[in-house]
Design a protein around this motif. Structure first.
Motif, PDB file in Angstrom:
ATOM      1  N   THR A 164       0.831  -1.204   0.000  1.00  0.00           N
ATOM      2  CA  THR A 164       0.000   0.000   0.000  1.00  0.00           C
ATOM      3  C   THR A 164       0.867   1.256   0.000  1.00  0.00           C
ATOM      4  OG1 THR A 164      -1.719  -1.191   1.185  1.00  0.00           O
ATOM      5  CG2 THR A 164      -1.865   1.193   1.200  1.00  0.00           C
ATOM      6  N   SER A 165       1.872   1.286   0.859  1.00  0.00           N
ATOM      7  CA  SER A 165       2.724   2.476   0.907  1.00  0.00           C
ATOM      8  C   SER A 165       3.553   2.622  -0.358  1.00  0.00           C
ATOM      9  CB  SER A 165       3.622   2.450   2.139  1.00  0.00           C
ATOM     10  OG  SER A 165       4.477   1.330   2.097  1.00  0.00           O
ATOM     11  N   PHE A 166       4.009   1.514  -0.927  1.00  0.00           N
ATOM     12  CA  PHE A 166       4.785   1.593  -2.169  1.00  0.00           C
ATOM     13  C   PHE A 166       3.920   2.118  -3.312  1.00  0.00           C
ATOM     14  CE2 PHE A 166       6.299  -0.305  -6.158  1.00  0.00           C
ATOM     15  CZ  PHE A 166       7.588   0.191  -6.175  1.00  0.00           C
ATOM     16  N   LEU A 167       2.706   1.591  -3.433  1.00  0.00           N
ATOM     17  CA  LEU A 167       1.845   2.008  -4.538  1.00  0.00           C
ATOM     18  C   LEU A 167       1.270   3.412  -4.321  1.00  0.00           C
ATOM     19  CD1 LEU A 167       0.053  -1.339  -5.391  1.00  0.00           C
ATOM     20  CD2 LEU A 167       1.833  -0.177  -6.689  1.00  0.00           C
ATOM     21  N   CYS A 168       1.240   3.888  -3.083  1.00  0.00           N
ATOM     22  CA  CYS A 168       0.821   5.277  -2.849  1.00  0.00           C
ATOM     23  C   CYS A 168       1.878   6.241  -3.357  1.00  0.00           C
ATOM     24  CB  CYS A 168       0.589   5.521  -1.363  1.00  0.00           C
ATOM     25  SG  CYS A 168      -0.950   4.868  -0.753  1.00  0.00           S
ATOM     26  N   LYS A 169       3.142   5.842  -3.261  1.00  0.00           N
ATOM     27  CA  LYS A 169       4.232   6.715  -3.661  1.00  0.00           C
ATOM     28  C   LYS A 169       4.544   6.619  -5.151  1.00  0.00           C
ATOM     29  CE  LYS A 169       6.412   6.383   0.849  1.00  0.00           C
ATOM     30  NZ  LYS A 169       7.576   5.917   1.590  1.00  0.00           N
ATOM     31  N   LYS A 170       4.227   5.487  -5.763  1.00  0.00           N
ATOM     32  CA  LYS A 170       4.577   5.255  -7.158  1.00  0.00           C
ATOM     33  C   LYS A 170       3.324   5.188  -8.024  1.00  0.00           C
ATOM     34  CE  LYS A 170       8.988   5.002  -6.671  1.00  0.00           C
ATOM     35  NZ  LYS A 170       9.890   5.917  -7.318  1.00  0.00           N
ATOM     36  N   SER A 171       3.517   5.316  -9.312  1.00  0.00           N
ATOM     37  CA  SER A 171       2.410   5.337 -10.260  1.00  0.00           C
ATOM     38  C   SER A 171       1.872   3.933 -10.522  1.00  0.00           C
ATOM     39  CB  SER A 171       2.892   5.941 -11.579  1.00  0.00           C
ATOM     40  OG  SER A 171       1.940   5.761 -12.581  1.00  0.00           O
ATOM     41  N   PHE A 172       0.548   3.832 -10.586  1.00  0.00           N
ATOM     42  CA  PHE A 172      -0.075   2.557 -10.929  1.00  0.00           C
ATOM     43  C   PHE A 172       0.260   2.158 -12.366  1.00  0.00           C
ATOM     44  CE2 PHE A 172      -3.144   3.677  -7.531  1.00  0.00           C
ATOM     45  CZ  PHE A 172      -2.970   2.545  -6.769  1.00  0.00           C
ATOM     46  N   ALA A 173       0.436   3.132 -13.217  1.00  0.00           N
ATOM     47  CA  ALA A 173       0.707   2.840 -14.623  1.00  0.00           C
ATOM     48  C   ALA A 173       2.111   2.273 -14.815  1.00  0.00           C
ATOM     49  CB  ALA A 173       0.543   4.106 -15.454  1.00  0.00           C
ATOM     50  N   GLU A 198      12.628   2.324  -2.217  1.00  0.00           N
ATOM     51  CA  GLU A 198      11.562   3.281  -1.916  1.00  0.00           C
ATOM     52  C   GLU A 198      11.289   3.365  -0.422  1.00  0.00           C
ATOM     53  OE1 GLU A 198       9.162   6.284  -2.534  1.00  0.00           O
ATOM     54  OE2 GLU A 198      10.280   5.318  -4.152  1.00  0.00           O
ATOM     55  N   MET A 199      11.426   2.247   0.276  1.00  0.00           N
ATOM     56  CA  MET A 199      11.185   2.222   1.713  1.00  0.00           C
ATOM     57  C   MET A 199      12.424   2.662   2.499  1.00  0.00           C
ATOM     58  SD  MET A 199       9.015  -1.314   1.933  1.00  0.00           S
ATOM     59  CE  MET A 199       8.848  -1.244   3.701  1.00  0.00           C
ATOM     60  N   ASP A 259      12.415 -14.240 -17.255  1.00  0.00           N
ATOM     61  CA  ASP A 259      11.900 -12.865 -17.225  1.00  0.00           C
ATOM     62  C   ASP A 259      11.157 -12.567 -15.928  1.00  0.00           C
ATOM     63  OD1 ASP A 259      12.980 -12.506 -19.741  1.00  0.00           O
ATOM     64  OD2 ASP A 259      11.054 -12.796 -20.784  1.00  0.00           O
ATOM     65  N   LEU A 260      10.335 -13.523 -15.466  1.00  0.00           N
ATOM     66  CA  LEU A 260       9.595 -13.333 -14.220  1.00  0.00           C
ATOM     67  C   LEU A 260      10.541 -13.219 -13.022  1.00  0.00           C
ATOM     68  CD1 LEU A 260       6.597 -15.797 -14.715  1.00  0.00           C
ATOM     69  CD2 LEU A 260       6.496 -13.305 -14.667  1.00  0.00           C
ATOM     70  N   LYS A 261      11.570 -14.043 -13.008  1.00  0.00           N
ATOM     71  CA  LYS A 261      12.525 -14.014 -11.896  1.00  0.00           C
ATOM     72  C   LYS A 261      13.312 -12.702 -11.889  1.00  0.00           C
ATOM     73  CE  LYS A 261      16.058 -16.738  -9.617  1.00  0.00           C
ATOM     74  NZ  LYS A 261      16.885 -17.930  -9.655  1.00  0.00           N
ATOM     75  N   THR A 262      13.672 -12.226 -13.059  1.00  0.00           N
ATOM     76  CA  THR A 262      14.367 -10.939 -13.156  1.00  0.00           C
ATOM     77  C   THR A 262      13.472  -9.805 -12.670  1.00  0.00           C
ATOM     78  OG1 THR A 262      15.628 -11.770 -15.041  1.00  0.00           O
ATOM     79  CG2 THR A 262      15.568  -9.381 -14.743  1.00  0.00           C
ATOM     80  N   ASP A 263      12.204  -9.827 -13.078  1.00  0.00           N
ATOM     81  CA  ASP A 263      11.254  -8.807 -12.631  1.00  0.00           C
ATOM     82  C   ASP A 263      11.040  -8.867 -11.125  1.00  0.00           C
ATOM     83  OD1 ASP A 263      10.880  -7.771 -15.153  1.00  0.00           O
ATOM     84  OD2 ASP A 263       9.067  -8.937 -15.547  1.00  0.00           O
ATOM     85  N   LEU A 264      10.993 -10.082 -10.566  1.00  0.00           N
ATOM     86  CA  LEU A 264      10.805 -10.262  -9.129  1.00  0.00           C
ATOM     87  C   LEU A 264      11.962  -9.612  -8.357  1.00  0.00           C
ATOM     88  CD1 LEU A 264       8.952 -11.814  -7.029  1.00  0.00           C
ATOM     89  CD2 LEU A 264      10.694 -13.591  -7.122  1.00  0.00           C
ATOM     90  N   SER A 265      13.184  -9.885  -8.773  1.00  0.00           N
ATOM     91  CA  SER A 265      14.360  -9.319  -8.104  1.00  0.00           C
ATOM     92  C   SER A 265      14.426  -7.807  -8.277  1.00  0.00           C
ATOM     93  CB  SER A 265      15.639  -9.941  -8.665  1.00  0.00           C
ATOM     94  OG  SER A 265      15.653 -11.305  -8.439  1.00  0.00           O
ATOM     95  N   ARG A 266      14.142  -7.336  -9.478  1.00  0.00           N
ATOM     96  CA  ARG A 266      14.204  -5.902  -9.759  1.00  0.00           C
ATOM     97  C   ARG A 266      13.155  -5.147  -8.934  1.00  0.00           C
ATOM     98  NH1 ARG A 266      14.024  -5.588 -15.532  1.00  0.00           N
ATOM     99  NH2 ARG A 266      16.227  -6.034 -15.398  1.00  0.00           N
ATOM    100  N   THR A 267      11.950  -5.686  -8.874  1.00  0.00           N
ATOM    101  CA  THR A 267      10.882  -5.031  -8.121  1.00  0.00           C
ATOM    102  C   THR A 267      11.185  -5.046  -6.625  1.00  0.00           C
ATOM    103  OG1 THR A 267       9.324  -5.762  -9.821  1.00  0.00           O
ATOM    104  CG2 THR A 267       8.386  -4.926  -7.778  1.00  0.00           C
ATOM    105  N   GLU A 268      11.774  -6.134  -6.140  1.00  0.00           N
ATOM    106  CA  GLU A 268      12.149  -6.187  -4.726  1.00  0.00           C
ATOM    107  C   GLU A 268      13.157  -5.088  -4.397  1.00  0.00           C
ATOM    108  OE1 GLU A 268      13.923  -9.365  -1.507  1.00  0.00           O
ATOM    109  OE2 GLU A 268      14.729  -9.327  -3.528  1.00  0.00           O
ATOM    110  N   ARG A 269      14.125  -4.887  -5.264  1.00  0.00           N
ATOM    111  CA  ARG A 269      15.113  -3.820  -5.033  1.00  0.00           C
ATOM    112  C   ARG A 269      14.459  -2.442  -5.055  1.00  0.00           C
ATOM    113  NH1 ARG A 269      18.355  -7.092  -8.477  1.00  0.00           N
ATOM    114  NH2 ARG A 269      17.882  -5.724 -10.233  1.00  0.00           N
ATOM    115  N   LEU A 270      13.506  -2.246  -5.959  1.00  0.00           N
ATOM    116  CA  LEU A 270      12.806  -0.960  -6.011  1.00  0.00           C
ATOM    117  C   LEU A 270      11.994  -0.707  -4.743  1.00  0.00           C
ATOM    118  CD1 LEU A 270      11.601  -0.937  -9.716  1.00  0.00           C
ATOM    119  CD2 LEU A 270      13.252   0.601  -8.670  1.00  0.00           C
TER     120      LEU A 270
END
Length: 139
Positions: A32-41, A112-113, A97-108
């Motif tokens: 919730t806090s991550f998506l409040c700070k970042k764009s849904f798009a 952000e936090m 591709d999914l594993k790369t996205d998972l790691s990249r999103t975790e770092r983001l």
């Protein structure tokens, strides 16, 4: 979209047998806090939910492999879209591709936090404010 992300975390947490951990409940606050700070798009809610759950499993010292998290989210996605459930092959390009996205999103999320991984529930903040207010009024 935030609600659907929280529902995804809860459903997948049950399937991964993580929902008895206190930190997994806090990860709904993280999404919730991550998506409040970042764009849904810009960010896919499903990817953010998977990364939040993967992060929660690590923080609560009950880590799950990326493969387990990806398989659970892939199956949930297949069920939601009413397509036949197919096995996610480990060596496939889709899995990579999914594993790369998972790691990249975790770092983001961590970035952000501010790498502060503990999220206090809203009710605990309200309780502490109420207690502080009652202490001031009693003086």
């Amino acid at each position: 979209l935030r609600i659907s992300g929280c529902d995804l975390i809860q459903e997948s947490g049950i399937l991964l047998k993580l929902m008895n951990l206190p930190g997994c409940g806090n990860q709904t606050g993280s999404i919730t806090s991550f998506l409040c700070k970042k764009s849904f798009a810009r960010f896919n809610v499903k990817k953010v939910a998977a990364s939040c759950l993967w992060l929660a499993s690590k923080l609560e010292e009950s880590p799950r492999k990326a493969r387990q998290v990806l398989n659970v989210f892939h199956r949930i996605e297949c069920r939601m879209e009413n397509i036949p459930i197919e096995h996610l092959e480990i060596g496939s390009q889709k899995y990579h591709d999914l594993k790369t996205d998972l790691s990249r999103t975790e770092r983001l999320i961590l970035k952000e936090m501010g790498f502060v991984c503990h999220v206090e529930p809203c009710h605990s903040q309200n309780t502490s404010r109420t207690e502080a207010g009652s202490l001031e009024s009693s003086k």
